[in-house]
Design a protein around this motif. Structure first.
Motif, PDB file in Angstrom:
ATOM      1  N   PRO A 188       3.242   8.888   0.166  1.00 23.63           N
ATOM      2  CA  PRO A 188       3.041   7.650  -0.976  1.00 23.63           C
ATOM      3  C   PRO A 188       4.214   6.749  -0.501  1.00 23.63           C
ATOM      4  CG  PRO A 188       2.915   9.712  -1.998  1.00 23.63           C
ATOM      5  CD  PRO A 188       3.449  10.156  -0.568  1.00 23.63           C
ATOM      6  N   ASP A 189       5.453   6.872  -0.264  1.00 25.05           N
ATOM      7  CA  ASP A 189       6.452   6.007   0.125  1.00 25.05           C
ATOM      8  C   ASP A 189       6.214   5.159   1.309  1.00 25.05           C
ATOM      9  OD1 ASP A 189       7.988   6.785  -2.246  1.00 25.05           O
ATOM     10  OD2 ASP A 189       9.136   7.865  -1.120  1.00 25.05           O
ATOM     11  N   HIS A 191       3.320   4.738   2.487  1.00 24.19           N
ATOM     12  CA  HIS A 191       2.035   3.885   2.254  1.00 24.19           C
ATOM     13  C   HIS A 191       2.509   2.730   1.789  1.00 24.19           C
ATOM     14  CE1 HIS A 191      -1.690   2.929  -0.268  1.00 24.19           C
ATOM     15  NE2 HIS A 191      -2.182   3.454   0.869  1.00 24.19           N
ATOM     16  N   ARG A 192       3.428   2.872   0.764  1.00 25.72           N
ATOM     17  CA  ARG A 192       3.892   1.500  -0.172  1.00 25.72           C
ATOM     18  C   ARG A 192       4.494   0.705   0.887  1.00 25.72           C
ATOM     19  NH1 ARG A 192       4.631   5.204  -4.404  1.00 25.72           N
ATOM     20  NH2 ARG A 192       6.847   5.727  -3.708  1.00 25.72           N
ATOM     21  N   GLN A 193       5.289   1.256   1.420  1.00 25.47           N
ATOM     22  CA  GLN A 193       6.557   0.339   2.439  1.00 25.47           C
ATOM     23  C   GLN A 193       5.772  -0.317   3.349  1.00 25.47           C
ATOM     24  OE1 GLN A 193       9.078   3.333   4.079  1.00 25.47           O
ATOM     25  NE2 GLN A 193      10.092   3.766   2.044  1.00 25.47           N
ATOM     26  N   GLN A 195       2.473  -1.419   3.225  1.00 22.77           N
ATOM     27  CA  GLN A 195       1.530  -2.046   2.590  1.00 22.77           C
ATOM     28  C   GLN A 195       0.193  -1.648   3.103  1.00 22.77           C
ATOM     29  OE1 GLN A 195       3.167  -6.121   3.042  1.00 22.77           O
ATOM     30  NE2 GLN A 195       4.210  -5.882   0.899  1.00 22.77           N
ATOM     31  N   SER A 196      -0.214  -0.581   3.162  1.00 25.07           N
ATOM     32  CA  SER A 196      -1.369  -0.072   3.939  1.00 25.07           C
ATOM     33  C   SER A 196      -2.819  -0.271   2.956  1.00 25.07           C
ATOM     34  CB  SER A 196      -1.476   1.374   3.896  1.00 25.07           C
ATOM     35  OG  SER A 196      -2.770   1.572   4.605  1.00 25.07           O
ATOM     36  N   GLN A 199      -6.446   3.664   1.273  1.00 27.01           N
ATOM     37  CA  GLN A 199      -6.076   4.568   0.189  1.00 27.01           C
ATOM     38  C   GLN A 199      -5.392   5.819   0.540  1.00 27.01           C
ATOM     39  OE1 GLN A 199      -9.369   5.350  -2.417  1.00 27.01           O
ATOM     40  NE2 GLN A 199      -8.116   6.656  -3.854  1.00 27.01           N
TER      41      GLN A 199
END
Length: 301
Positions: A188-189, A191-193, A195-196, A199
């Motif tokens: 999840p980290d 994924h956020r970093q 900016q994927s 989903q």
């Protein structure tokens, strides 16, 4: 079956069994890898490569047997297309867990040639695994940031040169080249970093796989678009597996034709680079939708 054991006993027991499995086969593979290093003669190297590839498959199969021994798990493999052990493949899986490597190795054993993973250079120091991968001629990649290359221009293209050298070895016998296109395991980290836009996936990195296609395009029979899912797992799939909580492993394999537009000069041809990125992003978009469907589908185990 060991599934009746409580987690506080099952976890260390399973971890111990998996560690012994890795250590045993890795030490054998490293030993024969040293023979290759000392006697780099084709008449010796080729049969040794066949033998250590067999050992790699044995590791994968035994590891999955241990998973079945300690987990009430269903293996759900589906293949869209035809596979052969006499062809060359470029495999593009998503990357969720270290467990992916075990599953892909076991999957390959009776279907396709021995897999060669692109690994981060730091993994060479991982006990047993690092030197075992070296003996199996798996390429170790060192990724440089744009800022680092700007400060050290002599390193520009070094990772691509490593890919080229590795591809030369792969030409000698049927091989499955596995490239985790996301460059890292999904979290999840991350994924956020990053900016994927997806989903369940990190954005794909096109450069390495485009270069591999250019270097070996005439040998590759097909591209294998592989989707790995561990449904109903919250958190680490590896920890769930070691604790006996893994209920299902899903593998979906699409055999894709290598079309003319997927092989070209990615680094010097802007129009090809844009087209290749569009193609890869579309593959990733479809993969993301598939994972969404598989995650939502109730387990039948």
């Amino acid at each position: 079956m060991l599934r009746f054991l409580p987690v506080f006993l099952l976890f260390p027991l399973h971890l111990c069994l998996q560690t012994i499995n890795i250590a045993f086969w890795s030490l054998l593979i490293i030993l024969f890898g040293l023979f290759k290093l000392v006697l780099p003669v084709a008449a010796i190297v080729k049969p040794i490569n066949v033998l250590i590839n067999f050992m790699l498959f044995a590791f994968g199969k035994l590891s999955v047997k241990l998973i079945k021994l300690t987990n009430k798990v269903e293996l759900d493999y589906q293949i869209d297309g035809t596979l052969s052990k006499e062809e060359w493949y470029l495999m593009m899986p998503n990357h969720i867990s270290w467990l992916d490597i075990v599953i892909l190795t076991e999957f390959a054993a009776d279907r396709i040639p021995a897999p060669k993973f692109f690994l981060k250079k730091e993994l060479i120091w991982l006990p047993f695994v690092g030197l075992g991968a070296w003996a199996l001629d798996m390429p170790f990649m060192r990724r440089y940031s744009s800022a680092f290359v700007a400060k050290n221009p002599h390193l520009k293209g070094k990772d691509i040169e490593t890919t080229k050298q590795s591809c030369e070895k792969f030409k000698k016998m049927p091989t499955t080249v596995i490239n985790f296109v996301e460059g890292s395991r999904f979290t999840p980290d991350k994924h956020r970093q990053r900016q994927s836009p997806y989903q369940y996936l990190l954005p794909p990195k096109a450069g390495g796989i485009a270069f591999t296609l250019a270097a070996m395009g005439e040998l590759f029979t097909s591209i294998l678009d592989v989707t790995i899912v561990y449904p109903n797992v919250k958190g680490s799939a590896m920890l769930a597996m070691l604790g006996g909580k893994l209920t299902k492993i899903v593998l979906r394999v699409k055999v894709l034709e290598i079309k003319e537009g997927t092989v070209g000069d990615y680094f010097n041809n802007e129009s090809f680079r844009a087209a290749f990125q569009t193609w890869l992003n579309q593959v990733w978009l479809e993969k993301d939708k598939l994972i969404c469907d598989l995650e939502d589908k109730p387990s039948e185990s």
